[in-house]
Design a protein around this motif. Structure first.
Motif, mmCIF file in Angstrom:
data_model
loop_
_atom_site.group_PDB
_atom_site.id
_atom_site.type_symbol
_atom_site.label_atom_id
_atom_site.label_comp_id
_atom_site.label_asym_id
_atom_site.label_seq_id
_atom_site.Cartn_x
_atom_site.Cartn_y
_atom_site.Cartn_z
ATOM 1 N N UNK A 94 0.849 -1.194 0.000
ATOM 2 C CA UNK A 94 0.000 0.000 0.000
ATOM 3 C C UNK A 94 0.882 1.240 0.000
ATOM 4 N N UNK A 95 0.594 2.173 -0.921
ATOM 5 C CA UNK A 95 1.329 3.434 -0.973
ATOM 6 C C UNK A 95 0.312 4.570 -0.893
ATOM 7 N N UNK A 96 0.379 5.343 0.185
ATOM 8 C CA UNK A 96 -0.479 6.519 0.327
ATOM 9 C C UNK A 96 0.270 7.692 -0.275
ATOM 10 N N UNK B 189 1.543 13.607 9.359
ATOM 11 C CA UNK B 189 2.292 12.497 9.951
ATOM 12 C C UNK B 189 1.948 11.121 9.377
ATOM 13 N N UNK B 190 1.833 10.994 8.053
ATOM 14 C CA UNK B 190 1.635 9.674 7.475
ATOM 15 C C UNK B 190 2.903 9.283 6.714
ATOM 16 N N UNK B 191 3.113 7.992 6.599
ATOM 17 C CA UNK B 191 4.298 7.473 5.928
ATOM 18 C C UNK B 191 4.045 7.377 4.433
ATOM 19 N N UNK B 192 5.006 7.815 3.656
ATOM 20 C CA UNK B 192 4.910 7.716 2.198
ATOM 21 C C UNK B 192 5.615 6.463 1.680
ATOM 22 N N UNK B 193 6.177 5.675 2.583
ATOM 23 C CA UNK B 193 6.835 4.427 2.209
ATOM 24 C C UNK B 193 5.787 3.345 1.976
ATOM 25 N N UNK B 194 6.069 2.374 1.107
ATOM 26 C CA UNK B 194 5.116 1.276 0.884
ATOM 27 C C UNK B 194 4.870 0.487 2.164
ATOM 28 N N UNK B 195 3.606 0.168 2.389
ATOM 29 C CA UNK B 195 3.197 -0.619 3.555
ATOM 30 C C UNK B 195 2.856 -2.030 3.076
ATOM 31 N N UNK C 210 1.612 -5.974 2.858
ATOM 32 C CA UNK C 210 0.374 -6.607 3.317
ATOM 33 C C UNK C 210 0.493 -7.043 4.777
ATOM 34 N N UNK C 211 -0.508 -6.702 5.559
ATOM 35 C CA UNK C 211 -0.516 -7.002 6.985
ATOM 36 C C UNK C 211 0.083 -5.888 7.823
ATOM 37 N N UNK C 212 0.735 -4.914 7.191
ATOM 38 C CA UNK C 212 1.356 -3.817 7.920
ATOM 39 C C UNK C 212 0.331 -2.795 8.394
ATOM 40 N N UNK C 213 0.726 -2.008 9.404
ATOM 41 C CA UNK C 213 -0.169 -1.009 9.978
ATOM 42 C C UNK C 213 0.490 0.363 9.949
ATOM 43 N N UNK C 214 -0.333 1.403 9.868
ATOM 44 C CA UNK C 214 0.142 2.775 9.873
ATOM 45 C C UNK C 214 -0.899 3.681 10.494
ATOM 46 N N UNK C 215 -0.590 4.972 10.558
ATOM 47 C CA UNK C 215 -1.530 5.930 11.133
ATOM 48 C C UNK C 215 -1.215 7.328 10.627
ATOM 49 N N UNK C 216 -2.197 8.202 10.750
ATOM 50 C CA UNK C 216 -2.002 9.615 10.486
ATOM 51 C C UNK C 216 -2.874 10.400 11.449
ATOM 52 N N UNK C 217 -2.464 11.629 11.734
ATOM 53 C CA UNK C 217 -3.243 12.458 12.658
ATOM 54 C C UNK C 217 -3.972 13.545 11.892
ATOM 55 N N UNK C 218 -5.062 14.013 12.479
ATOM 56 C CA UNK C 218 -5.863 15.078 11.893
ATOM 57 C C UNK C 218 -6.102 16.119 12.978
ATOM 58 N N UNK C 219 -5.758 17.365 12.670
ATOM 59 C CA UNK C 219 -5.983 18.466 13.612
ATOM 60 C C UNK C 219 -7.075 19.367 13.051
ATOM 61 N N UNK C 220 -7.999 19.747 13.939
ATOM 62 C CA UNK C 220 -9.105 20.641 13.581
ATOM 63 C C UNK C 220 -8.989 21.869 14.474
ATOM 64 N N UNK C 221 -9.032 23.075 13.867
ATOM 65 C CA UNK C 221 -8.783 24.294 14.646
ATOM 66 C C UNK C 221 -10.016 24.860 15.343
ATOM 67 N N UNK C 222 -11.152 24.203 15.267
ATOM 68 C CA UNK C 222 -12.340 24.640 15.997
ATOM 69 C C UNK C 222 -13.078 25.790 15.351
ATOM 70 N N UNK C 223 -12.893 25.999 14.068
ATOM 71 C CA UNK C 223 -13.632 27.078 13.405
ATOM 72 C C UNK C 223 -15.018 26.596 13.007
ATOM 73 N N UNK C 224 -15.890 27.558 12.780
ATOM 74 C CA UNK C 224 -17.270 27.243 12.427
ATOM 75 C C UNK C 224 -18.170 27.367 13.637
ATOM 76 N N UNK C 225 -19.440 27.119 13.422
ATOM 77 C CA UNK C 225 -20.402 27.147 14.523
ATOM 78 C C UNK C 225 -21.380 25.999 14.363
ATOM 79 N N UNK C 226 -21.903 25.581 15.490
ATOM 80 C CA UNK C 226 -22.870 24.488 15.552
ATOM 81 C C UNK C 226 -22.257 23.194 15.028
ATOM 82 N N UNK C 227 -23.048 22.381 14.344
ATOM 83 C CA UNK C 227 -22.589 21.069 13.871
ATOM 84 C C UNK C 227 -21.652 21.259 12.679
ATOM 85 N N UNK C 228 -20.419 20.759 12.798
ATOM 86 C CA UNK C 228 -19.412 20.877 11.752
ATOM 87 C C UNK C 228 -18.949 19.476 11.370
ATOM 88 N N UNK C 229 -18.873 19.219 10.074
ATOM 89 C CA UNK C 229 -18.411 17.931 9.576
ATOM 90 C C UNK C 229 -17.396 18.175 8.465
#
Length: 166
Positions: free
Chosen positions: A80-82, A96-102, A104-123
């Protein structure tokens, strides 16, 4: 006119009878085996499986930064190549995601930061572009952003109308 038709018929007869070689004798068995192996491996794709496809931050104060981590696993038959991860707006930043091939069976992760902008229900949606069969996968974050208590409400100008002339 008869001479033209006779000439074309003769030309076609010569063209069709001059190729007497049997094309099946020219096929090399090693090339056939290599092509079969290549075709079998080209139908194998990586498959990305997320631990969660949505994350709800719940109620947050306006302008409060929050973050979460999306974990994924390659459950397919090929590496897998993201290549890219993008969000639907600038207030959400994947990182923070890896661009190296993953493998089969390998695991990875990435983080997502949200700055809190908007009002009420935000998606917000985050698109993960990879070499999967679909080509991209989507995960989402949600939050209910409470209004900023320090923000003054906007004052709308009042339009005055002139009295009607009779």
């Amino acid at each position: 006119m008869k001479k033209v038709i006779l000439g074309l018929s003769t030309l076609c007869l010569i063209a069709f009878t001059s190729c007497k070689e049997n094309a099946t004798k020219q096929i090399d068995e090693t090339n056939v085996a290599a092509a079969a192996e290549r075709d079998a491996s080209s139908s194998k794709f990586p498959v990305i499986e997320f631990d969660k496809t949505e994350h709800d931050f719940g109620e947050i104060e306006a302008k409060t930064a929050v973050s979460t981590v999306f974990k994924y696993k390659n459950v397919g038959d090929a590496p897998l190549v993201i290549t890219d991860i993008k969000s639907s707006c600038g207030c959400t930043v994947p990182q923070d995601w890896s661009r190296d091939p993953l493998l089969p069976g390998g695991e990875g992760e990435f983080s997502v930061k949200f700055n809190g902008s908007g009002t009420n229900k935000v998606s917000k949606s985050i698109t993960v572009t990879a070499n999967t069969e679909k080509g991209s996968e989507v995960v989402k974050i949600m939050a209910f952003v409470k209004p900023d208590p320090n923000k003054k409400p906007a004052i709308k100008p009042v339009m005055q109308t002139a009295p009607a002339v009779k």
